[in-house]
Design a protein around this motif. Sequence first.
Motif, short mmCIF file in Angstrom:
data_model
loop_
_atom_site.label_atom_id
_atom_site.label_comp_id
_atom_site.label_asym_id
_atom_site.label_seq_id
_atom_site.Cartn_x
_atom_site.Cartn_y
_atom_site.Cartn_z
N GLY A 117 81.52 -10.99 106.84
CA GLY A 117 80.65 -11.61 107.82
C GLY A 117 79.16 -11.39 107.62
O GLY A 117 78.36 -11.98 108.32
N SER A 118 78.79 -10.53 106.65
CA SER A 118 77.35 -10.37 106.43
C SER A 118 76.81 -11.59 105.69
O SER A 118 77.55 -12.27 104.98
N ASP A 119 75.51 -11.84 105.87
CA ASP A 119 74.91 -13.00 105.21
C ASP A 119 74.76 -12.73 103.72
O ASP A 119 74.48 -11.60 103.32
N PRO A 120 74.92 -13.75 102.89
CA PRO A 120 74.64 -13.55 101.46
C PRO A 120 73.17 -13.22 101.27
O PRO A 120 72.32 -13.75 101.98
N ALA A 148 69.09 -11.62 103.41
CA ALA A 148 69.19 -13.08 103.27
C ALA A 148 67.81 -13.71 103.08
O ALA A 148 67.68 -14.79 102.52
N ASP A 149 66.76 -12.99 103.54
CA ASP A 149 65.41 -13.58 103.51
C ASP A 149 64.58 -13.15 102.32
O ASP A 149 63.45 -13.61 102.16
N ALA A 188 70.28 -3.97 107.86
CA ALA A 188 70.21 -5.43 107.88
C ALA A 188 70.33 -6.03 106.47
O ALA A 188 70.24 -7.24 106.30
N GLY A 189 70.52 -5.17 105.47
CA GLY A 189 70.61 -5.70 104.11
C GLY A 189 71.39 -4.77 103.21
O GLY A 189 72.07 -3.85 103.68
N GLN A 242 55.50 0.28 107.70
CA GLN A 242 56.38 -0.53 108.53
C GLN A 242 57.84 -0.14 108.25
O GLN A 242 58.25 -0.08 107.10
N ALA A 243 58.60 0.15 109.34
CA ALA A 243 60.01 0.53 109.14
C ALA A 243 60.85 -0.71 108.90
O ALA A 243 60.62 -1.76 109.51
N LYS A 244 61.80 -0.58 107.99
CA LYS A 244 62.71 -1.70 107.72
C LYS A 244 64.11 -1.27 108.11
O LYS A 244 64.51 -0.13 107.88
N ASP A 245 64.85 -2.17 108.71
CA ASP A 245 66.21 -1.87 109.13
C ASP A 245 67.13 -1.98 107.92
O ASP A 245 67.52 -3.07 107.52
N VAL A 246 67.48 -0.82 107.33
CA VAL A 246 68.26 -0.87 106.09
C VAL A 246 69.67 -1.39 106.34
O VAL A 246 70.34 -1.87 105.43
#
Lengths: 232, 453
Positions: free
Chosen positions: A179-182, A216-217, A116-117, A110-114
């Motif tokens: 602005g990125s999520d913690p 964040a998750d 996004a974190g 499964q590809a992960k959007d790097v």
Amino acid sequence: MSDQIADARADGRQTLTEAEGKRLLADAGVAVPSFEECASADAAVEAAEAIGFPVVVKVSSPAVTHKSEWADGAGVAVGLDSPAAVADAATRIFEAAAERGVDAEVLVEQAKDVDAGTEVIVGGLRDPSFGPVVLTGLGGVFTEVFEDTSHRLAPVDRREARAAIEELQTARLLEGYRGSDPVDVDALAAVVEAVGDLVTEHSIAELDVNPVLATADGAVALDALVVLEDGA
Amino acid sequence: MFDPTAVAVVGASQTEGKVGYEAMVNAAAFDGPAYPVNPSGSGTMFGEPFVDSVADVDDAVDLALLCLPGPAVPEVLDECGAAGVGAAVIYASGFAEAGEEGEQLQATVVERANEHEIALLGPNTSGFVVPETSLLCSFASGVDEIPTGNTAVVAQSGGVALVLAFQTRRQGRGVSATVGLGNRANVGFVEAIEYFDGHEGTDAIVLHVEGTDDGRALLETCRNVDTPVVAYKVGQSDVGEFAASHTGALTGDHALYEAGFAQYGVPTVDATDHLLDAAAALGDSPTPDGPNVGVVTAQAGPGIIITDRIQRAGGVLPELTAETRDRVGEILPGITYADNPVDTGRPMPAFGEVVTAVAEDDNVDIVLVYELFEQALGFPVEELDGLAERVDKPVLFATEGIEADLAEDRAALEEAGVPVFETPERAAQAAAVLARYARFHAAGVDAEVSADV
């Protein structure tokens, strides 16, 4: 001894495959992307459809440690969003393996959007003087150029693991930046704790989880390199 | 080793300048007997006749100082074993630090010592000194001048053991013992730390560490002892074996020591004087409950240096309570700055009262006082005497002035158990070590230990 380590030992190998490494991490409670090892291009397509697009396809063989440099870049194909793309990538890997006389499978993941974190490195190793040790640092330039890493003797509890992360100079980037999520630092600390436990409990010389994608998750281990101790 | 009843100097010599001569001269200062042993010696030294072997001494010798070339050591250890000697110092070099042959010799020596149950200090060391009993097991000159204090120095290098001990003399502090471990044949950090933890005259232990092959045992020992330990790990630019591996290339050995000491409750410093300052602060003070430092200064500039240093080194300057601010305002109406640091602007008769008010503040865990010496006023000795015990917090004092003018007041403060420092930076570093120590120990280091039990 874990099944993965026992299998490697039985094969006379000192290095675990990525799939074995990730199963070892998953058994220790670390999140990893869904993946499957496939012996043919057809099986790879089937696996990709089951996992859901996009996927990553990588060479999977005890003989290949540095996947991205292998076979002029054929070893890793990212962002594959169709059955045809997966079939192509898998075929290239099987052909390159055949040319090199390497016994290989492909890992479909499964590809992960790097983007996004935040990419974090978590490592464990057995030091001659201190025994099992864990270290962590932010991925890429922060660790390689600025050497901003934090160390602990393993095992560590969650609080100590968190302290190791929080004392990084770059820890602020984990708290949300422009602005990125913690990111979920506790999930990241759990990875540090798990890696510390693995190096403490098993005959592991070195365990590199590079990178862990922290969002964040949660925190997901995107790669795993496990080298076992001599003999043992 | 460190508390013998009778000492033998094996290889004692009447030739000035030889290790066997210097060691005998120093050993003769011991409160107990010191016997010269040398088959080629004749006559007496310090009233004791030479004998051929330790076994020939007509007394129960329990410590032998071996002033011998390395290859002669194994046989002499056998003689010591037969004579029931329980401890020996090996000054000679040419052992594990000097290649394969030396390593083999050291292995032989350790084997013999273990067989005879002899504790070995060294080889390759300047030995050790316990000023309180004038036990000068060193060939260095001047060791008889090292005063008794309450800090035990445990240095990997014999040279650094002396550097630190002589420094404590100049600082007017002294040591309970200074020990150079050298090659750590069978007495290493672990054994020395455990010994001084149980030593009545020791209130703080300082470590000079170059590198040890069992870092974990060192750290576990530090965590398990009650006496505060401070460490100076040398070799920041060194890159150990750790760096050879893939992940290890990201770091050096040094980072592991620093991280490990912190994890196991040991504050680290990076200079010899900071090490001794830290020991003075920890050894002479109640254990602080937290990292909050209340600073009282009679001059703004030094107070700013102190504030800056403390904050950079892990301490916190909390706000004072409203009650304390009111109290300070009442003592000194129109005071320059009545929050933390409290700046009285100049030394004044009420300075001691201000210090007391800050020391009694609930937000403050550690007190640091700075004032230039003012001949007409002197130091607030009366207020500071017993203050630390009463408020159960460390109270540190730093000053500057003409040594002779302030000597009497300074001595009175030291007599009262107040740690005194000579520069704003050194006082601030010491306060910051207290802050870090409090943080490590409040953070559960001790809790983990008791959970293990």
